[in-house]
Write an enzyme that holds these catalytic residues in place. Structure first.
Site, PDB file in Angstrom:
ATOM      1  N   GLY A  42      14.388  16.189   5.290  1.00 28.32           N
ATOM      2  CA  GLY A  42      14.159  14.846   4.782  1.00 28.32           C
ATOM      3  C   GLY A  42      13.367  14.778   3.497  1.00 28.32           C
ATOM      4  N   GLU A  43      12.798  15.896   3.043  1.00 29.46           N
ATOM      5  CA  GLU A  43      12.063  15.891   1.783  1.00 29.46           C
ATOM      6  C   GLU A  43      13.010  15.633   0.610  1.00 29.46           C
ATOM      7  OE1 GLU A  43       9.991  19.569   1.467  1.00 29.46           O
ATOM      8  OE2 GLU A  43       8.700  19.177   3.208  1.00 29.46           O
ATOM      9  N   ARG A 101       2.900  -7.734  -2.570  1.00 28.14           N
ATOM     10  CA  ARG A 101       2.250  -8.757  -1.755  1.00 28.14           C
ATOM     11  C   ARG A 101       0.920  -8.274  -1.174  1.00 28.14           C
ATOM     12  NH1 ARG A 101       7.526 -10.692   1.642  1.00 28.14           N
ATOM     13  NH2 ARG A 101       8.166  -8.560   1.146  1.00 28.14           N
ATOM     14  N   GLN A 102       0.645  -6.980  -1.307  1.00 26.07           N
ATOM     15  CA  GLN A 102      -0.639  -6.431  -0.847  1.00 26.07           C
ATOM     16  C   GLN A 102      -1.531  -6.192  -2.072  1.00 26.07           C
ATOM     17  OE1 GLN A 102      -0.299  -3.293   2.176  1.00 26.07           O
ATOM     18  NE2 GLN A 102       1.859  -3.812   2.407  1.00 26.07           N
ATOM     19  N   LYS A 197       2.152 -27.151   1.557  1.00 34.00           N
ATOM     20  CA  LYS A 197       2.406 -26.630   2.896  1.00 34.00           C
ATOM     21  C   LYS A 197       1.230 -25.792   3.377  1.00 34.00           C
ATOM     22  CE  LYS A 197       4.773 -22.428   1.349  1.00 34.00           C
ATOM     23  NZ  LYS A 197       6.058 -21.737   1.176  1.00 34.00           N
ATOM     24  N   ARG A 199       0.226 -22.498   6.322  1.00 32.48           N
ATOM     25  CA  ARG A 199       0.784 -21.425   7.155  1.00 32.48           C
ATOM     26  C   ARG A 199      -0.075 -21.295   8.415  1.00 32.48           C
ATOM     27  NH1 ARG A 199       4.709 -18.348   4.923  1.00 32.48           N
ATOM     28  NH2 ARG A 199       5.011 -18.463   2.672  1.00 32.48           N
ATOM     29  N   ASP A 227      12.581 -13.563   1.111  1.00 33.75           N
ATOM     30  CA  ASP A 227      12.591 -12.495   2.114  1.00 33.75           C
ATOM     31  C   ASP A 227      13.349 -12.954   3.351  1.00 33.75           C
ATOM     32  OD1 ASP A 227      12.125 -10.321   3.720  1.00 33.75           O
ATOM     33  OD2 ASP A 227       9.964 -10.262   3.413  1.00 33.75           O
ATOM     34  N   GLY A 230      12.565 -18.271   5.483  1.00 36.32           N
ATOM     35  CA  GLY A 230      12.016 -19.318   6.338  1.00 36.32           C
ATOM     36  C   GLY A 230      11.364 -20.434   5.537  1.00 36.32           C
TER      37      GLY A 230
END
Length: 320
Positions: A42-43, A101-102, A197, A199, A227, A230
């Site tokens: 997998g490398e 987003r981080q 809005k 969350r 994404d 929603g």
């Protein structure tokens, strides 16, 4: 177009090779000869089959899904290969910047992964970064190398103009997107509204209010990414309740993870406009989704970087 094509090469990993080929074709060249494979365990294996000594290298590689970390590692390993092969410069063309987003600590003991991504790119030998519509523009400050933040809004605005829609109004899906919506409204020469809005929990959005009037209007919602769709679909439903005549949506990055397609199909959104910063898989194609190519913008950016022309001129206001 290029002052010396022999010193200029475009390469790509496996994230979005079609976009790389389209950029190369726009510039009158071809994608460089390299292979990115996997070993049995997998490398990632990278082989560059042509000399890059003293050349300006552009790696087209969005750090998107379906396997984000593989695409990140392909970019880093390719950069390391070019650095060790004595490339003059290595520019990472990352149309979609993963982990964006981080970008901050929202609670205790959280990483700032978008900063870690910046450190990894620089450590791998990347000397410049080009990206499109960052989730948070301040991510540019994580880099101590030149960083070009391109915009997908003008491309999508031109498409909306071509539809000759009447009674247009641009809508920001939240308070954080007001600056983006204002620029988009200026491109379309129309007014704007803002959805207020909250969350109650991650991934769940609840529309509280609308700032502005959309009664009898054709609404165009603008965001950097879609994404699970929603928030987008909830916003579209709210606009209909507030009297909107029709709802379009423009989002630069079409991530479209489940259940995005079913939500969009069942929504009152007439059309969702995205770009090919992220390749749209065949199973994600839908009559409501329109894909625009970002290749001309990225090709012009590469051309200006290579020839040492002004990149900022691409942002200058055009005649309406």
């Amino acid at each position: 177009m290029l002052s010396d094509e022999n010193k200029f090469r475009i390469f790509t990993g496996n994230a979005n090779p079609d976009l790389a080929r389209e950029i190369a074709s726009y510039l009158g060249t071809t994608v460089g000869d390299s292979v990115v494979n996997r070993f049995n365990n997998g490398e990632i294996q990278v082989m560059v089959n042509e000399s890059v000594r003293g050349k300006d290298i552009f790696i087209v590689q969005p750090t998107c899904g379906p396997i984000v970390n593989d695409n990140v590692m392909e970019l880093l390993i390719m950069a390391d290969a070019f650095r060790r092969a004595s490339a003059a410069t290595i520019t990472a063309v990352v149309p979609y910047y993963g982990y964006a987003r981080q970008d901050r600590k929202a609670r205790g003991r959280e990483p700032i992964t978008s900063k870690l991504m910046a450190d990894l790119m620089v450590s791998a030998g990347i000397t410049r970064v080009v990206t499109v519509d960052l989730h948070a523009a301040q991510i540019q400050g994580f880099f101590n190398i030149p960083f070009d933040h391109m915009l997908g809004g003008p491309l999508m605005a031109e498409y909306i103009k071509s539809k000759n829609l009447e009674d247009l109004i641009v809508v920001s899906p939240d308070l954080g997107g007001v600056a983006r919506a204002r620029k988009f409204a200026e491109e379309l020469n129309c007014s704007m509204a803002i959805i207020d809005k909250r969350r109650p929990e991650p991934g769940v959005a609840e529309v509280m209010n609308l700032i502005g009037s959309v009664e009898g209007k054709t609404c165009v919602m603008i965001d950097d990414m879609v994404d699970t769709a929603g928030s987008l679909c909830e916003g579209a439903r709210a606009l209909e309740k507030f009297g909107a005549k029709e709802v379009y949506a423009c989002c630069t990055h079409g991530i479209l993870t489940d259940p995005a397609l079913s939500r969009i199909a069942a929504s009152n959104i007439t059309e969702l406009v995205i770009t090919n910063t992220i390749p749209l898989a065949p199973n994600k194609k839908h009559p409501k989704i329109k894909v625009l190519s970002i290749a001309p913008i990225l090709a012009e950016t590469i051309l200006r970087i290579y020839n040492q022309w002004s990149v900022s001129q691409l942002f200058e206001p055009r005649n309406k």
